[in-house]
Design a protein around this motif. Structure first.
Motif, PDB file in Angstrom:
ATOM      1  N   PHE A  57       0.664   4.196  -2.721  1.00 25.98           N
ATOM      2  CA  PHE A  57       0.465   5.605  -2.377  1.00 25.98           C
ATOM      3  C   PHE A  57       1.546   6.479  -3.007  1.00 25.98           C
ATOM      4  N   LEU A  58       2.784   6.008  -2.977  1.00 22.51           N
ATOM      5  CA  LEU A  58       3.876   6.768  -3.581  1.00 22.51           C
ATOM      6  C   LEU A  58       3.682   6.900  -5.093  1.00 22.51           C
ATOM      7  N   ARG A  59       3.131   5.888  -5.698  1.00 17.59           N
ATOM      8  CA  ARG A  59       2.910   5.929  -7.149  1.00 17.59           C
ATOM      9  C   ARG A  59       1.806   6.924  -7.508  1.00 17.59           C
ATOM     10  N   ILE A  60       0.768   6.977  -6.687  1.00 18.82           N
ATOM     11  CA  ILE A  60      -0.323   7.919  -6.962  1.00 18.82           C
ATOM     12  C   ILE A  60       0.085   9.336  -6.578  1.00 18.82           C
ATOM     13  N   GLY A  61       0.816   9.462  -5.468  1.00 22.38           N
ATOM     14  CA  GLY A  61       1.208  10.777  -4.984  1.00 22.38           C
ATOM     15  C   GLY A  61       0.090  11.447  -4.210  1.00 22.38           C
ATOM     16  N   SER A  62       0.175  12.765  -4.117  1.00 22.14           N
ATOM     17  CA  SER A  62      -0.804  13.526  -3.351  1.00 22.14           C
ATOM     18  C   SER A  62      -2.210  13.431  -3.929  1.00 22.14           C
ATOM     19  N   GLU A  63      -2.324  12.980  -5.177  1.00 21.17           N
ATOM     20  CA  GLU A  63      -3.637  12.828  -5.805  1.00 21.17           C
ATOM     21  C   GLU A  63      -4.497  11.808  -5.069  1.00 21.17           C
ATOM     22  N   SER A  97       0.818  -1.207   0.000  1.00 17.77           N
ATOM     23  CA  SER A  97       0.000   0.000   0.000  1.00 17.77           C
ATOM     24  C   SER A  97       0.852   1.257   0.000  1.00 17.77           C
ATOM     25  N   ALA A  98       1.978   1.225   0.709  1.00 12.67           N
ATOM     26  CA  ALA A  98       2.880   2.375   0.704  1.00 12.67           C
ATOM     27  C   ALA A  98       3.425   2.622  -0.701  1.00 12.67           C
ATOM     28  N   ALA A  99       3.763   1.540  -1.396  1.00 14.09           N
ATOM     29  CA  ALA A  99       4.240   1.671  -2.769  1.00 14.09           C
ATOM     30  C   ALA A  99       3.148   2.237  -3.678  1.00 14.09           C
TER      31      ALA A  99
END
Length: 275
Positions: A28-34, A24-26
């Motif tokens: 989130f990093l891929r999506i970013g603040s979006e 999930s952390a990966a």
């Protein structure tokens, strides 16, 4: 069941909970603040109404925060079971580990959001919802199954009740219809017959609380009454965090879950230490 096999189960669940968090952390990093703004682009996602400014501006805050809280909770509880309570001969705690694992999987809703926003394949998007639905049933059934041991349930082959819980969870998680075109407030695809999950959760809540209350009467151990209260708080807190409908439900759900778990773990562990 030996202490070593019990400990292996706890630690396997703990590693799985950490893996859920890492995936999930990966995502989130891929999506970013979006990830905090984009949920409104999901078809069917409920539009925030009468919410605080931050929740209206960032509709992903509540479901993401709830998922993170569930993950922290699951990892913490499984750490305690693995390294502090692993020698406690309690099937109630053994099944409680599956509840903690199931709740830790809620953070995978971030992976569901990533799949929807980045146009992942249909099987991949559906798999996350199915997995989380299966885990929700697993957690609910596990809490009830563990309470049966407090009133004298005994099975020489522990694989039988464990297998029954796993099979029932898998059957419901993969068998219920899923509307792949709409999303709920938890960032997952909407599931048909949602009332069934609510009914089964309510039935397991009442059943588990009744079992611990009955155990208090049978054994004369007052700690079981507090375990019944703790079990009820755990059920209700988990449901509130999974729904993620409002800031109040997330905050109160987390508080109820924490208080209920502290009561339940302490009282069940204390009882078995004197056996």
């Amino acid at each position: 069941m030996t202490i070593s096999s019990r400990t292996r189960t706890y630690r396997a669940c703990w590693i799985l909970a950490l893996a859920f968090a890492a995936v999930s952390a990966a995502s989130f990093l891929r999506i970013g603040s979006e990830a905090l703004k984009a949920p409104t682009r999901l078809p069917g996602f409920p539009t925030p109404r009468s919410q605080p400014a931050i929740a209206s501006r960032y509709p992903g805050v509540l479901p993401v925060a709830a998922g993170v809280l569930c993950s922290v909770y699951g990892i913490t509880v499984l750490s305690l079971l693995s390294f502090r309570y692993s020698r406690t001969v309690s099937m109630e705690l053994y099944f409680f580990a599956f509840w903690a694992l199931a709740l830790s999987a809620e953070i995978l809703r971030i992976e569901s959001l990533r799949g929807a926003l980045l146009d992942a394949s249909f099987p991949e998007r559906s798999l996350v919802t199915r997995l989380l639905l299966t885990m929700r049933f697993l957690g609910t059934f596990s809490l009830f199954a563990g309470s049966l041991y407090s009133v004298g349930f005994s099975e020489d082959r522990q694989s039988v009740p464990i297998g029954a819980v796993l099979l029932a969870s898998l059957a419901l998680g993969t068998g219920l219809p899923v509307n792949t075109g709409t999303f709920g407030s938890d960032l997952l695809q909407r599931v048909g017959y949602a009332q069934l999950y609510g009914f089964l959760s309510g039935a397991c809540l009442l059943g588990a609380s009744a079992n611990y209350a009955l155990a208090a009467r049978m054994t004369g151990e007052g700690g079981y009454k507090l375990a019944a209260l703790g079990s009820a708080l755990i059920f209700v807190g988990g449901l509130a965090l999974r729904a993620s409908r409002s800031p109040a439900s997330v905050i109160l759900g987390a508080l109820g879950l924490t208080a209920g778990t502290a009561l339940f773990l302490r009282k069940i562990n204390a009882y078995y230490l004197w056996l």
